[in-house]
Scaffold this active site. Structure first.
Site, PDB file in Angstrom:
ATOM      1  N   GLU A  67      -3.254  -2.247  -5.088  1.00 52.30           N
ATOM      2  CA  GLU A  67      -4.040  -3.483  -5.159  1.00 52.30           C
ATOM      3  C   GLU A  67      -5.298  -3.219  -5.995  1.00 52.30           C
ATOM      4  O   GLU A  67      -5.903  -2.152  -5.891  1.00 52.30           O
ATOM      5  CB  GLU A  67      -4.449  -3.909  -3.739  1.00 52.30           C
ATOM      6  CG  GLU A  67      -5.266  -5.198  -3.693  1.00 52.30           C
ATOM      7  CD  GLU A  67      -5.674  -5.613  -2.280  1.00 52.30           C
ATOM      8  OE1 GLU A  67      -5.699  -4.746  -1.378  1.00 52.30           O
ATOM      9  OE2 GLU A  67      -5.970  -6.809  -2.081  1.00 52.30           O
ATOM     10  N   LYS A 139      -2.390 -13.429  -3.857  1.00 50.34           N
ATOM     11  CA  LYS A 139      -2.575 -13.080  -2.432  1.00 50.34           C
ATOM     12  C   LYS A 139      -2.752 -14.363  -1.613  1.00 50.34           C
ATOM     13  O   LYS A 139      -3.647 -15.176  -1.896  1.00 50.34           O
ATOM     14  CB  LYS A 139      -3.801 -12.182  -2.304  1.00 50.34           C
ATOM     15  CG  LYS A 139      -3.989 -11.542  -0.946  1.00 50.34           C
ATOM     16  CD  LYS A 139      -5.150 -10.540  -1.039  1.00 50.34           C
ATOM     17  CE  LYS A 139      -5.312  -9.699   0.192  1.00 50.34           C
ATOM     18  NZ  LYS A 139      -6.334  -8.642  -0.020  1.00 50.34           N
ATOM     19  N   CYS A 180      -1.455  -6.542   0.390  1.00 50.85           N
ATOM     20  CA  CYS A 180      -2.299  -5.983   1.443  1.00 50.85           C
ATOM     21  C   CYS A 180      -2.347  -6.844   2.711  1.00 50.85           C
ATOM     22  O   CYS A 180      -1.412  -6.826   3.492  1.00 50.85           O
ATOM     23  CB  CYS A 180      -3.702  -5.703   0.893  1.00 50.85           C
ATOM     24  SG  CYS A 180      -4.563  -4.474   1.909  1.00 50.85           S
TER      25      CYS A 180
END
Ligand SMILES: NC(=O)CCC(=O)C(=O)O
Length: 324
Positions: A67, A139, A180
């Site tokens: 990331e 994300k 994540c």
């Protein structure tokens, strides 16, 4: 299957992939890289590691970066380091590398993206062996947490959430892509697997020294066992003195929930040759996916009355889940 790149930016995927190899063996490389304040240095580090992954040690079919691999992970960095996707230098560099080295699947970690409207996203990129950008994922769940005595981080101060579930075809089966904090949300993985047919789940990630020891391995092994999937998560390495202390411990987990490869917190190349047949074996042996009791499950928990966006998102999720 959804990818958040616009259709014009994304090559027609299925026709580009070669047939799956009969053995279903997949060589995976996770590049746990040190991220500095110098974007050019970060890109050079990534390029060197990608070259090493595919040209040494038996090579790699699937290469995954961390990331925010071109930018320190912190709210004050996202804007200054952001680029358009496609059209920015990082997309161009990764595309050229994927093409030159004929990498079957290059997951270019994530980078801060600036949209034409000026919004910022934390966005993951996927390239095929021709260098085509075949998927992007913004994300979806922003990392907004406040752990007393631990970490406070508010991604939503600068970033906007994505609104797509992202899966894409590979020669080894469909892959699901999250970033994540997205790993904490099993509904997202459920849609990747149960609606789109994902057999592997990929998470560029950057856990930290508060939540990493508590939850990193637990979450990755949980998603693997929940959905009978290979799960791969690639972190930055820990950089002494950095404002955000990454947990490291990049990890490959089998559909049985076993950790087949991992590392400590320093710079590392984590490799494994994995057998995609284990997905079928695990799902046959423990068939939770076909034993779902959808008649019992509802997602009717109300959102706060003043949070209309959240209510809309939950409603959309409910429709997707119930349509499986
Ligand atoms: N970059 C992130 O989303 C961090 C997520 C994290 O550390 C967590 O505990 O979740």
């Amino acid at each position: 299957m959804n990818a958040s790149a616009s259709p014009a930016d994304v090559a027609a995927p299925a026709s580009l992939w070669p047939q799956p190899p009969p053995s279903q063996l997949l060589r995976v490389a996770l590049l746990q890289l040190p991220i500095t304040n110098d974007k050019a240095q970060n890109l050079a580090t990534a390029e060197a590691a990608i070259r090493e992954a595919v040209t040494t040690g038996g090579g790699a079919d699937l290469v995954i970066l961390p990331e925010c691999f071109n930018c320190p992970y912190g709210a004050s960095y996202f804007g200054p380091y952001a680029e358009p996707i496609p059209g920015g230098p990082t997309t161009a560099r990764l595309s050229a590398l994927a093409r030159e080295l004929a990498i079957p699947v290059l997951v270019g970690g994530s980078i801060p993206e600036r949209t034409p409207e000026g919004r910022l996203h934390n966005t993951a990129l996927v390239f095929d062996r021709t260098g085509a950008l075949v998927a992007t994922h913004r994300k979806a769940h922003l990392f907004d947490v406040d752990v007393p005595g631990g970490i406070r981080f508010v991604e939503s101060e600068t970033l906007s959430p994505g609104d797509q579930v992202t899966t894409f075809p590979t020669p080894w089966g469909t892959a699901g892509l999250g970033i994540c904090y997205d790993v904490r949300f099993p509904h997202l993985a459920s849609i990747m697997v149960e609606r789109d047919g994902a057999r592997l789940l990929i998470y560029p990630a950057a856990f930290n020294t508060t939540t990493g020891p508590l939850h990193w391995e637990l979450l990755l092994r949980s998603r693997a066992v929940d959905f009978g999937c290979w799960v791969m998560a690639c972190s930055p390495s820990r950089v002494p003195g950095a404002t955000y202390q990454a947990f490291g411990h990049s990890m490959i987990v089998s559909p049985w929930g076993t950790v087949v490869a991992t590392c400590e917190a320093g710079p590392s190349l984590v490799r494994a040759t994995i057998d995609m047949a284990q997905v079928h074996q695990a799902r046959q042996a423990i068939p939770v996916l076909s034993q779902r009791r959808w008649d019992l499950y509802t997602c009717d928990r109300p959102a706060p009355a003043d949070d209309k966006d959240n209510l809309a998102r939950q409603t959309a999720l409910k429709v997707n889940v119930r349509n499986v």
